[in-house]
Write an enzyme that holds these catalytic residues in place. Structure first.
Site, PDB file in Angstrom:
ATOM      1  N   CYS A  37       0.920  -1.326  -0.173  1.00 29.70           N
ATOM      2  CA  CYS A  37      -0.083   0.039   0.078  1.00 29.70           C
ATOM      3  C   CYS A  37       0.959   1.376  -0.093  1.00 29.70           C
ATOM      4  CB  CYS A  37      -1.022  -0.127   1.105  1.00 29.70           C
ATOM      5  SG  CYS A  37      -2.262   0.985   0.614  1.00 29.70           S
ATOM      6  N   HIS A  52      -3.161  -5.293   1.592  1.00 30.31           N
ATOM      7  CA  HIS A  52      -2.444  -5.604   3.035  1.00 30.31           C
ATOM      8  C   HIS A  52      -2.376  -6.951   3.465  1.00 30.31           C
ATOM      9  CE1 HIS A  52      -2.240  -1.373   4.188  1.00 30.31           C
ATOM     10  NE2 HIS A  52      -3.297  -1.023   3.445  1.00 30.31           N
ATOM     11  N   GLU A  69      -0.744  -8.501   5.424  1.00 26.89           N
ATOM     12  CA  GLU A  69      -0.205  -8.434   6.863  1.00 26.89           C
ATOM     13  C   GLU A  69      -1.584  -8.346   7.807  1.00 26.89           C
ATOM     14  OE1 GLU A  69       0.450  -5.892   4.696  1.00 26.89           O
ATOM     15  OE2 GLU A  69      -0.054  -4.237   5.735  1.00 26.89           O
TER      16      GLU A  69
HETATM   17  N1  GLN Z   1      -3.296   6.273   1.032  1.00 32.45           N
HETATM   18  C1  GLN Z   1      -2.146   5.908   1.602  1.00 32.45           C
HETATM   19  C2  GLN Z   1      -0.964   6.752   1.023  1.00 32.45           C
HETATM   20  O1  GLN Z   1      -1.170   7.712   0.211  1.00 32.45           O
HETATM   21  C3  GLN Z   1      -1.868   4.626   1.524  1.00 32.45           C
HETATM   22  C4  GLN Z   1      -2.864   3.973   2.347  1.00 32.45           C
HETATM   23  C5  GLN Z   1      -2.250   2.593   2.977  1.00 32.45           C
HETATM   24  O2  GLN Z   1      -0.986   2.505   3.121  1.00 32.45           O
HETATM   25  N2  GLN Z   1      -3.162   2.003   3.663  1.00 32.45           N
HETATM   26  O3  GLN Z   1       0.102   6.672   1.379  1.00 32.45           O
END
Ligand code: GLN
Length: 216
Positions: free
Chosen positions: A97, A196, A198
């Site tokens: 992410c 994710h 994790e």
């Molecule tokens: N929107 C977040 C970002 O720009 C990422 C979201 C996340 O890691 N759950 O970093």
């Protein structure tokens, strides 16, 4: 560094000392969940907050969280350039992410001052799935990972808009409104997912990454 789980009887001691050392960038985000997942996969693991801790690991996980914050703190903690150098030198890194955003060479809808590790030749769009679907779940089959699609959790996640020639697409959303969006990629020793693993207790992606580190 904590030892991998699974005991430390004499017969295993040799194997354990050969366990790859996989740090988790611990500036912000879901650090603990990654540490737990890595330990369960037989890696020695520990948080990385300082350059000397980075120097002690064979590989790095960049967690989910907020990429603008991780970027800011990486600069403040003197880690941005050392990580960029290790990435350029071939250190395996897995980003989930926000970690995917940190690994991209180009970020759309980022903050102008946001910096990354310049690893995977791809353009990612932050918060790409739209504000009305801040968080959703979908099935994602991942190439090279057996056992069926991931039950993937997306939280204000990026998607990959385009990839360079050296990048292998590992996964796309299988169904629903976001079907076909690229959400898992690999370039050499660098792996990234929009979702994710994790957070769902599915160890397969961490195991895949620890194997990348072992094969190096
Ligand atoms: N929107 C977040 C970002 O720009 C990422 C979201 C996340 O890691 N759950 O970093």
């Amino acid at each position: 560094m904590t030892e991998p789980s699974g005991g430390s009887s004499g017969a295993q001691a040799g194997a354990q000392s050969a366990a790859p050392r996989v740090g988790v960038l611990a500036l912000q985000g879901d650090v603990r969940e990654h540490l737990r997942a890595l330990a369960a996969c037989g890696a020695q693991t520990g948080p990385v907050r300082r350059p000397h801790e980075l120097a002690e690991v064979d590989a790095l996980v960049v967690p989910g969280g907020e990429s603008t914050t991780i970027s800011k703190l990486a600069i403040e903690f003197g880690l941005l350039d050392p990580i960029r150098e290790r990435v350029a030198a071939g250190m395996p890194v897995y980003g989930s992410c926000a970690g995917m955003i940190m690994l991209a060479t180009e970020v759309l809808d980022g903050r102008p001052d946001q910096r990354g590790f310049d690893g995977i030749e791809m353009t990612v769009r932050r918060n790409a799935f739209g504000r009305q679907v801040d968080s959703f779940e979908a099935a994602v089959p991942v190439k090279g990972v057996e056992g069926g699609p991931f039950h993937a959790v997306f939280i204000r996640a990026p998607w990959v808009e385009s990839v360079g020639p050296g990048v292998e697409v590992l996964g796309e959303v299988a169904d629903g409104p976001a079907a076909g969006r690229i959400v898992a990629v690999r370039q050499g020793n660098l792996v990234a997912t929009s979702f994710h693993p994790e957070l769902t207790g599915d160890p397969r992606l961490h195991r895949y990454f620890v194997d990348v580190v072992r094969d190096r």
